[in-house]
Design a protein around this motif. Structure first.
Motif, short mmCIF file in Angstrom:
data_model
loop_
_atom_site.label_atom_id
_atom_site.label_comp_id
_atom_site.label_asym_id
_atom_site.label_seq_id
_atom_site.Cartn_x
_atom_site.Cartn_y
_atom_site.Cartn_z
N LYS A 1 1.01 -5.03 6.65
CA LYS A 1 -0.42 -4.80 6.03
C LYS A 1 -1.07 -3.89 6.67
CE LYS A 1 -4.75 -6.94 7.75
NZ LYS A 1 -5.83 -6.23 8.92
N SER A 2 -1.32 -3.24 7.25
CA SER A 2 -1.00 -1.36 6.89
C SER A 2 -0.54 -0.51 6.07
CB SER A 2 -0.80 -0.84 8.40
OG SER A 2 -1.16 0.23 8.74
N ALA A 3 0.83 -1.11 6.07
CA ALA A 3 1.21 -0.18 4.75
C ALA A 3 0.65 -0.22 2.84
CB ALA A 3 2.80 -0.18 4.81
N TRP A 4 0.30 -1.92 3.34
CA TRP A 4 0.09 -2.67 1.58
C TRP A 4 -1.05 -2.27 1.70
CZ3 TRP A 4 2.32 -5.07 -2.04
CH2 TRP A 4 1.93 -5.89 -2.36
N GLU A 5 -2.24 -2.30 2.66
CA GLU A 5 -3.47 -1.75 2.86
C GLU A 5 -3.51 -0.12 2.47
OE1 GLU A 5 -5.95 -4.00 5.64
OE2 GLU A 5 -5.30 -2.67 6.38
N GLN A 6 -2.33 0.64 2.47
CA GLN A 6 -2.70 2.24 1.82
C GLN A 6 -1.97 2.10 0.47
OE1 GLN A 6 -3.30 4.74 3.77
NE2 GLN A 6 -3.74 2.86 5.28
N ILE A 7 -1.92 0.78 -0.05
CA ILE A 7 -1.31 1.65 -1.98
C ILE A 7 -2.68 2.09 -2.38
CG2 ILE A 7 -1.01 0.19 -3.58
CD1 ILE A 7 0.95 -1.53 -1.87
N PRO A 8 -2.48 3.06 -2.88
CA PRO A 8 -3.80 2.84 -3.94
C PRO A 8 -4.04 2.55 -5.20
CG PRO A 8 -1.56 4.86 -4.49
CD PRO A 8 -1.40 3.67 -3.45
N GLU A 9 -5.66 2.54 -5.13
CA GLU A 9 -5.76 1.79 -5.84
C GLU A 9 -5.30 1.71 -7.75
OE1 GLU A 9 -8.31 -1.61 -7.84
OE2 GLU A 9 -8.32 -0.35 -5.64
N TYR A 10 -4.93 3.39 -8.12
CA TYR A 10 -4.32 3.38 -9.61
C TYR A 10 -3.55 2.36 -9.47
CZ TYR A 10 -1.21 6.65 -7.68
OH TYR A 10 0.18 7.41 -6.86
N ALA A 11 -2.27 2.02 -8.41
CA ALA A 11 -1.03 1.04 -8.03
C ALA A 11 -0.94 0.14 -7.89
CB ALA A 11 -0.04 1.56 -7.36
N ARG A 12 -2.30 -0.44 -7.83
CA ARG A 12 -2.76 -1.82 -7.86
C ARG A 12 -3.04 -2.25 -8.87
NH1 ARG A 12 -7.21 -1.70 -3.17
NH2 ARG A 12 -5.64 -0.39 -1.20
N SER A 13 -3.43 -2.13 -9.70
CA SER A 13 -3.89 -1.99 -11.35
C SER A 13 -2.71 -1.87 -11.91
CB SER A 13 -4.94 -0.81 -11.98
OG SER A 13 -6.38 -1.28 -10.97
N ALA A 14 -1.37 -1.51 -11.96
CA ALA A 14 -0.97 -0.89 -12.60
C ALA A 14 0.34 -2.02 -12.40
CB ALA A 14 0.15 0.00 -12.87
N GLY A 15 0.21 -3.02 -11.52
CA GLY A 15 1.01 -3.73 -11.40
C GLY A 15 2.44 -3.66 -11.01
N ALA A 16 1.98 -2.17 -9.59
CA ALA A 16 3.66 -1.21 -9.31
C ALA A 16 3.22 -1.85 -7.96
CB ALA A 16 3.13 0.20 -8.54
#
Length: 134
Positions: free
Chosen positions: A119-134
Motif C-alpha cells: 500500500k505504501s508503494a502504491w501510494e507513492q505512484i505519481p499522479e501523472y502515472a496514475r492518469s496514464a494507466g501505468a
C-alpha cells in the motif's frame, strides 16, 4: 474486471458505505488494500475475544479481497512486478489460511505488514502515472 476483482469489490462494499462508483482504478485498489487490512485487524480482535465465527468471516473476506487484488494484476507487460506481486498475494492467502486454522495473530500481523508495504508503494505512484494507466 475479473470475477475475483468483482468479488473483492463486493466484499469491500459490504463493509464500507462510501461510494466506489466514481473511484479511479488507483483509488479502488487502494481502498481494496485498506479493506483487507481492516478485515485482518477485525480478525485479530475476534481471536482475542474468542469469537470464532467472526474471525473466520473476517479472514475469509480478507482472503477474497487479496484474491481480487491478484486478479487485477496485468501480466501482459514484460517484467517481474506483476508475477512477484501475484506470488506475494498467494503467500498472503496461504498465511491467512494458516492463521485461521491456528488462531495465529503473528501470521495476521505478518500479512498486514506485507499489505502495508504494498500500500505504501502504491501510494507513492505519481499522479501523472496514475492518469496514464501505468
Amino acid at each position: 474486471m475479473t470475477n475475483l476483482a468483482i468479488n473483492a469489490v463486493d466484499q469491500y462494499q459490504s463493509a464500507d458505505n462510501s461510494s466506489i462508483e466514481y473511484a479511479d482504478p488507483h483509488e479502488l485498489i487502494l481502498r481494496l488494500m485498506n479493506g483487507a487490512i481492516e478485515r485482518i485487524a477485525q480478525a485479530k480482535g475476534a481471536i482475542q475475544h474468542g469469537t470464532v465465527k467472526q474471525k473466520g468471516e473476517c479472514i475469509g473476506k480478507a482472503i477474497s479481497i487479496i484474491g481480487g487484488l491478484d486478479g487485477c494484476l496485468d501480466h501482459s507487460h514484460e517484467g517481474d512486478l506483476s508475477h512477484n506481486l501475484s506470488a506475494l498475494y498467494e503467500y498472503m492467502i496461504i498465511t491467512l489460511t494458516q492463521a485461521n486454522v491456528s488462531d495465529d495473530i503473528a501470521k495476521l500481523n505478518e500479512t498486514s505488514d506485507l499489505l502495508f508495504q504494498i500500500k505504501s508503494a502504491w501510494e507513492q505512484i505519481p499522479e501523472y502515472a496514475r492518469s496514464a494507466g501505468a
